[in-house]
Enzyme design. Structure first.
Site, short mmCIF file in Angstrom:
data_model
loop_
_atom_site.label_atom_id
_atom_site.label_comp_id
_atom_site.label_asym_id
_atom_site.label_seq_id
_atom_site.Cartn_x
_atom_site.Cartn_y
_atom_site.Cartn_z
N ASN A 185 -10.00 0.56 -0.23
CA ASN A 185 -8.58 0.07 -0.35
C ASN A 185 -8.19 0.02 -1.38
O ASN A 185 -7.98 -1.13 -2.06
CB ASN A 185 -7.78 -0.42 0.88
CG ASN A 185 -6.72 0.09 1.19
OD1 ASN A 185 -5.19 0.20 0.17
ND2 ASN A 185 -5.95 -0.87 1.83
N HIS A 230 -2.99 7.70 2.30
CA HIS A 230 -3.81 6.46 1.98
C HIS A 230 -4.65 6.08 2.52
O HIS A 230 -5.03 5.98 3.30
CB HIS A 230 -2.94 5.72 2.62
CG HIS A 230 -3.12 3.80 2.36
ND1 HIS A 230 -3.68 3.14 1.43
CD2 HIS A 230 -2.79 3.05 2.86
CE1 HIS A 230 -3.66 1.67 1.16
NE2 HIS A 230 -3.55 1.92 2.20
N CYS A 260 0.95 -1.09 0.46
CA CYS A 260 0.63 -0.18 -0.44
C CYS A 260 0.87 1.16 -0.06
O CYS A 260 0.46 2.14 -0.24
CB CYS A 260 -0.61 0.29 1.71
SG CYS A 260 -2.29 -1.08 0.81
#
Ligand code: UT7
Length: 325
Positions: free
Chosen positions: A282, A252, A114
């Site tokens: 996500n 994020h 990520c």
């Protein structure tokens, strides 16, 4: 004279198919209410059968080139941050170069889960600062739906597919002011896709599922909050900046509660935080450039404003960046 990397243009792409919380509640024991209150997610986009990470990356890259007023021939380095490459090799960056037609320039993938986009941003910044490269295409793209167990409610509600891209251009003005990268491999088992190439997809000493995302969500959550809260304070202090110097926080998008906790630490109102998690979930390496492009295109982020990025994910790998747009 120092050469800085500045953002010349942004682009993003989401696959057409939308999967809502209500859709998921038909498949696993969950509810729209649980997903919204625990994560902030309402829906996510899922790549169609046969639609690959490179397909998403190509769309995002073309939009970023157009926004920057550049053609593929102007690019001298392509970086693709992804955990879900199309093939073992060639890299998705080389496959993307073939699509764009910017033959001959350097191209490689970078994997930091990520945090991939921040890692790639840092690499691009260093190539440009060194003077060796002038125009870098940085893409964060993932089809995370391909490494999800769709029967596992603890993970399948969290992720979506997408791509975001930026064109970084050499400039006499920043641009990227600072990027800070960190990793701690001791936490590898808290967030992972077990199995792989050199170990093999079948692991004799591992009884759990392979090939899909396994996460100890609660432990990741706590470590993400404490680590990110400390990191955003550190990058501001190291650059002699106050919270009030930040115009936009572009985090994020893993969980709205994590984002709120970091914004609180920064004493930033949520009106100055770009959140796309409700619509995208996500999207791993795509998450920051997707959020960035959303806020650039809707006119919130303006030239000259200061941006703060942060990401945290598998590895653990995490990082932050300070930029002037
Ligand atoms: O981008 C990479 C970094 N990733 C992250 O930062 C993710 C970090 N973690 C999280 O966002 C959160 O931990 C989750 C959203 C994954 C989970 O939220 P939580 O508040 O930490 O819940 P939990 O894991 O402690 O689970 C609470 C309960 C459990 O039930 P019991 O044991 O209390 O009866 C779970 O079984 O919620 C249950 N649960 C669900 N219930 C309905 C877990 N997933 C679901 C679900 N629907 N989808």
């Amino acid at each position: 004279m120092t050469q800085f990397a500045s953002i010349a243009g942004t682009g993003s792409y989401l696959p057409a198919q939308v999967l809502t919380n209500h859709d998921l509640a038909q498949q696993v024991d969950t509810s729209d209410e649980w997903i919204r209150t625990r994560t902030g997610i309402v829906q996510r986009h899922i790549a169609a059968e046969g639609e690959t990470t490179c397909d998403l990356a190509e769309q995002a890259a073309c939009r970023a080139l157009q926004a920057a007023g550049r053609s593929a021939a102007d690019i001298d380095l392509i970086l693709v941050a992804t955990t879900t490459a199309d093939q073992i090799f060639p890299s998705t960056a080389c496959l993307l170069q073939q699509r764009l037609g910017s033959y001959g320039c350097a191209a490689f993938d970078l994997q930091a889960a990520c945090s991939g986009f921040i890692y790639a941003l840092s690499v691009a910044d260093k190539f440009i600062r060194s003077g060796s490269h002038q125009s870098v295409l940085v893409v964060g793209a993932d089809t995370f739906s391909r490494v999800i167990d769709w029967q596992d409610r603890a993970t399948c509600v969290l992720f979506g597919d997408g791509a975001g891209a930026v064109i970084l251009q050499a400039s006499s003005e920043p641009g990227v002011r600072d990027v800070r990268l960190h990793a701690d491999g001791r936490y590898a088992e808290l967030l992972q896709v077990p199995g792989g190439i050199s170990q093999g997809i079948h692991l004799p000493d591992y009884a759990g599922p392979v090939g899909t995302t396994q996460m100890k969500g609660n432990e990741v959550f706590k470590l993400a909050v404490t680590t990110l809260q400390a990191m955003v304070g550190d990058i501001l202090a190291a650059n002699g900046l106050q919270q009030s110097d930040i115009d936009w926080f572009v985090p994020h998008q893993a969980n709205i509660r994590i984002i709120q906790a970091i914004a609180k630490r920064l004493q930033l109102p949520m009106a100055q935080v770009v959140t796309t998690i409700a619509q995208h979930g996500n999207t791993s390496a795509a998450s920051i450039p997707l959020a960035l492009d959303t806020a650039v295109r809707d006119g919130r982020i303006q030239r000259g404003q200061n941006l703060l990025f942060e990401a945290f994910g598998g590895g653990f790998a995490w990082g932050s960046a300070l930029l002037t747009y």
